[in-house]
Design a protein around this motif. Sequence first.
Motif, PDB file in Angstrom:
ATOM      1  N   GLN A 120       0.653  -1.316   0.024  1.00 30.32           N
ATOM      2  CA  GLN A 120      -0.038   0.156   0.166  1.00 30.32           C
ATOM      3  C   GLN A 120       0.921   1.408  -0.013  1.00 30.32           C
ATOM      4  O   GLN A 120       0.768   2.181  -0.637  1.00 30.32           O
ATOM      5  N   LEU A 121       1.928   1.243   0.526  1.00 30.64           N
ATOM      6  CA  LEU A 121       2.744   2.312   0.735  1.00 30.64           C
ATOM      7  C   LEU A 121       3.390   2.313  -0.333  1.00 30.64           C
ATOM      8  O   LEU A 121       3.897   3.800  -0.661  1.00 30.64           O
ATOM      9  N   ASP A 122       3.616   1.492  -1.280  1.00 23.53           N
ATOM     10  CA  ASP A 122       4.354   1.871  -2.436  1.00 23.53           C
ATOM     11  C   ASP A 122       3.744   2.508  -3.342  1.00 23.53           C
ATOM     12  O   ASP A 122       4.176   3.038  -4.538  1.00 23.53           O
ATOM     13  N   GLN A 147      11.922   1.228   8.881  1.00 23.69           N
ATOM     14  CA  GLN A 147      12.094   0.434   7.599  1.00 23.69           C
ATOM     15  C   GLN A 147      11.063   0.985   6.374  1.00 23.69           C
ATOM     16  O   GLN A 147      11.493   1.116   5.366  1.00 23.69           O
ATOM     17  N   ILE A 148       9.928   1.744   7.233  1.00 21.24           N
ATOM     18  CA  ILE A 148       9.016   2.067   6.103  1.00 21.24           C
ATOM     19  C   ILE A 148       9.519   3.431   5.735  1.00 21.24           C
ATOM     20  O   ILE A 148       9.627   3.590   4.441  1.00 21.24           O
ATOM     21  N   MET A 149      10.369   4.277   6.368  1.00 18.96           N
ATOM     22  CA  MET A 149      11.085   5.458   5.813  1.00 18.96           C
ATOM     23  C   MET A 149      12.115   5.114   5.041  1.00 18.96           C
ATOM     24  O   MET A 149      12.339   5.860   3.814  1.00 18.96           O
ATOM     25  N   GLU A 150      12.791   4.187   5.351  1.00 18.04           N
ATOM     26  CA  GLU A 150      13.776   3.673   4.274  1.00 18.04           C
ATOM     27  C   GLU A 150      13.117   3.337   2.952  1.00 18.04           C
ATOM     28  O   GLU A 150      13.665   3.734   1.822  1.00 18.04           O
ATOM     29  N   ARG A 151      12.044   2.725   2.895  1.00 19.52           N
ATOM     30  CA  ARG A 151      11.336   2.105   1.766  1.00 19.52           C
ATOM     31  C   ARG A 151      10.730   3.474   0.852  1.00 19.52           C
ATOM     32  O   ARG A 151      10.694   3.352  -0.410  1.00 19.52           O
TER      33      ARG A 151
END
Lengths: 298, 298
Positions: A120-122, A147-151
């Motif tokens: 979803q974040l992608d 990890q989310i921010m890295e992505r």
Amino acid sequence: MIYTVTFNPSLDYIMRLHTFQPNGVNRTYDDFIVAGGKGINVSIVLRHLGHDNTALGFIAGFTGDEIIRQVKQEGCKEAFVRLKTGTSRINVKLKSQGETEINAQGPTITEEDVATLYQQLDSLVDGDILILSGSIPKGLPNTMYRQIMERLQTRKIQIIVDATQDLLMNVLAYKPFLIKPNHHELESVFNTTFETEEDIIKAARQLQAKGARNVLVSRAGDGAILLDEHGQVRTKKVPQGTLVNSVGSGDSMVAGFLAGYLESKGDYDKALAMGVAAGSASAFQEWLANRADIEALL
Amino acid sequence: MIYTVTFNPSLDYIMRLHTFQPNGVNRTYDDFIVAGGKGINVSIVLRHLGHDNTALGFIAGFTGDEIIRQVKQEGCKEAFVRLKTGTSRINVKLKSQGETEINAQGPTITEEDVATLYQQLDSLVDGDILILSGSIPKGLPNTMYRQIMERLQTRKIQIIVDATQDLLMNVLAYKPFLIKPNHHELESVFNTTFETEEDIIKAARQLQAKGARNVLVSRAGDGAILLDEHGQVRTKKVPQGTLVNSVGSGDSMVAGFLAGYLESKGDYDKALAMGVAAGSASAFQEWLANRADIEALL
């Protein structure tokens, strides 16, 4: 679009009793149940302020269905990941002479579920705003927000993190747009107690040096201190009023700050004023404040 | 068909804590939520014992939907009246060193809702069994069970009433098949305390004189005393075991008694034995007992 993420949403069950007798049988004179969780609170107050947003996170079972129903009733969009097993938690808030909270664990989130959130974040795009709020259920790493921010780091997304301890410290290198520790959380990070405003500002500068663009420190009845991305310190006292319910006050401040920032196109004084007004307005009433309540305190 | 009626069903939310701190923030290490309410408990244990039955009563909101889902999952039929407003209550059971209960009010039942229940009861036929269990929400008269029995008096329906005080005393003239006060409730009715078994039997005889056909007095760890419709007193001690959860134990006794009565075609010794075994089996485990648990204690 603005997105909020709540890993462990709840139904908050407010039970009012004239007297509370531990180890006895008690009866409420009033009770009600509302969708809770820090990200969800931010979503609802943003919507109250007229800002469309989508609530993300993980829900399960019949309580999860009710959380979604309430979030949608408030006018928020939602794209929660439905867990296959378990039940979203109900947190009990007993109110008699004092206040007693009993918080439950919540369902287990699997790696597969986290992968669904990542997908979803992608879909987020440049200009989107992402708010990561609250704790991470046990079983997931305290690097989750990092990890989310890295992505997402290749995209121009402003990320707000309202978390504590390692969960907060781990994200700083990825330059969150805003962090909002309260002064107790800030003391906990530095394992000390602050005597003066200068102590707080000094600590905020250290977090900024580690990467946070803006550091907003909420201080309950003492107002808030903002160390903005230009290095300028701004303070705001709270308006007069009577504390009715502090739950969701910090989340309301985050929502108010963001709304003020967007509406003023980046005026940090206006953002801070709207943040403090929103936090106070929610604290002065039973539940999350509406725009009229907030503007009355500006 | 066997019918149970629960006027104010609940979800029972069992929250386990290592320590419980009033006026603090507590966290559970375990929690679960089950459909509750005395009539519903009777329905579930009857079903566990292989006896089909239909649960009646009033439910509302998302918690009501969950109550129905669980009742059906246990294999019971249901024909609950759906209230147009409100939410069925969640009752909180905190378990740490001691046990603390916080019971909520429940939704408002209107005269129109009661009329709908009456229409359902009009479909009962000779040979049916009706179990009226538990308290009546405020706003409804304490003659409610009596009114129901009055309405059904022209039909050959055996009615069991498990209620207290006026709600119980008001039905006696209509000759309920069984009443099951526990000894504290019996003391409360006579506004006294009982020292001996003889005291209890004497009180039971007075209730029988007022119309109750069978009087079953549950005495927690001291077993049960039955004054049967032939005037004979039968007693049964409880089997050895460790109390784990007393909630639903009395309801299990009602279900066990009825199952034993039906299966033995009216042998009161067998009914009493099955009642005490079912009550004990439920008290010795986390939740309502299954047939195997009950038979193991016979």
